[in-house]
Enzyme design. Structure first.
Site: not given
Ligand code: NFK
Length: 267
Positions: A216, A248, A111
């Site tokens: 994902d 994801h 990610s």
């Molecule tokens: N859990 C994270 C969101 C997150 O990690 C995320 C959400 C959508 C697409 C990618 C993500 N993370 C990438 O590192 C948060 O709460 O900000």
């Protein structure tokens, strides 16, 4: 430094998150894998231990007899803003290079850990642009790191933050905690900067491997396709896997073990 270590945590700075987990190290090991977690630059639930399950599965196969495994924590937003996450990762790589004499490694990022990997490849330019948007001048000296990457494995990554927000406007909730302005977002990665600079950290046999889970639920295939198109346009060969690797936060767990060991020739 001893000749071997298991589940050791070392610091590369004063902050509680400026730490590297040494899952497995032995001086005789000829291979190294370094992991970079995700979490949208801010989620405290994502740490260097995201890869604990995967690494344990690799160690259970005896791969620890020939391969070192490290995983990096870095400071999170909103406490720090881009490019500080990237500066931390560089500092962590410098620490691994200095303490464990690692000269070559494979690196795996999930990610925004994959985002950080892409940014590493032009870290000087991206850090310089990112710092220009921060009010306070950055006191921290940006380390020069001599490590070269044999493989880069990008897992369900974010590669163009501008396009991400067009596709998922709601993700501005966490993006805006990590970047101080729209200009900083536009200069976050090479794809939106739209400037082809020679990659740092690579050699002529470095392998680019891009994986995207079709299951994902947070990221469609668009980010990965943009990245593959970008690499292809600059003549960079890339291995691409669009497969069912789970949701994801499942992609980087033990289900990836066989695929990763084969891709990194660890088995
Ligand atoms: N859990 C994270 C969101 C997150 O990690 C995320 C959400 C959508 C697409 C990618 C993500 N993370 C990438 O590192 C948060 O709460 O900000």
């Amino acid at each position: 430094m001893s000749n071997s270590a298991t589940n050791l945590i070392i610091s590369y700075g004063e902050h509680r998150l400026q730490k590297v987990k040494v899952f497995n190290y032995d001086k005789k090991n000829e291979k190294t894998v370094i992991y970079l977690h995700g979490g949208g630059w801010r989620d405290p639930n994502n740490t260097f231990d995201d890869f604990q399950e995967l690494v344990q599965a690799q160690l259970n196969l005896g791969i620890g007899q020939s391969c070192n495994f490290f995983s990096i924590n870095y400071r999170l937003s909103p406490e720090v803003k881009h490019p500080m996450h990237l500066i931390d990762v560089l500092s962590a790589l410098k620490k691994i290079e200095e303490v464990y004499k690692v000269e070559r490694t494979s690196i795996v990022g999930h990610s925004i850990g994959a985002t950080l990997m892409l940014q590493l490849l032009n870290s000087k330019e991206i850090i310089q642009r990112g710092l220009s948007y921060l009010q306070e001048s950055n006191q921290e000296e940006v380390k020069s790191v001599g490590i070269k990457f044999d493989h880069l494995v990008f897992l369900d990554g974010i590669y163009d933050v501008v396009s991400l927000l067009k596709e998922y406007p709601s993700y501005s909730v966490f993006v805006n905690e990590a970047f101080v302005s729209k200009l900083a977002i536009a200069d976050a990665t090479q794809i939106s900067i739209a400037k082809n600079l020679p990659f740092e950290f690579v050699h002529d046999k470095t392998q680019f491997i891009v994986i995207q889970s079709l299951q994902d639920e947070l990221l469609s295939c668009r980010q990965t396709q943009l990245f593959v198109d970008y690499l292809t346009a600059r003549g960079q060969p890339v291995t691409v896997r669009f497969e069912n690797f789970g949701e994801h936060e499942q992609v980087y767990r033990k289900g990836l073990t066989e695929e990763l060991n084969n891709l990194l020739s660890l088995a």
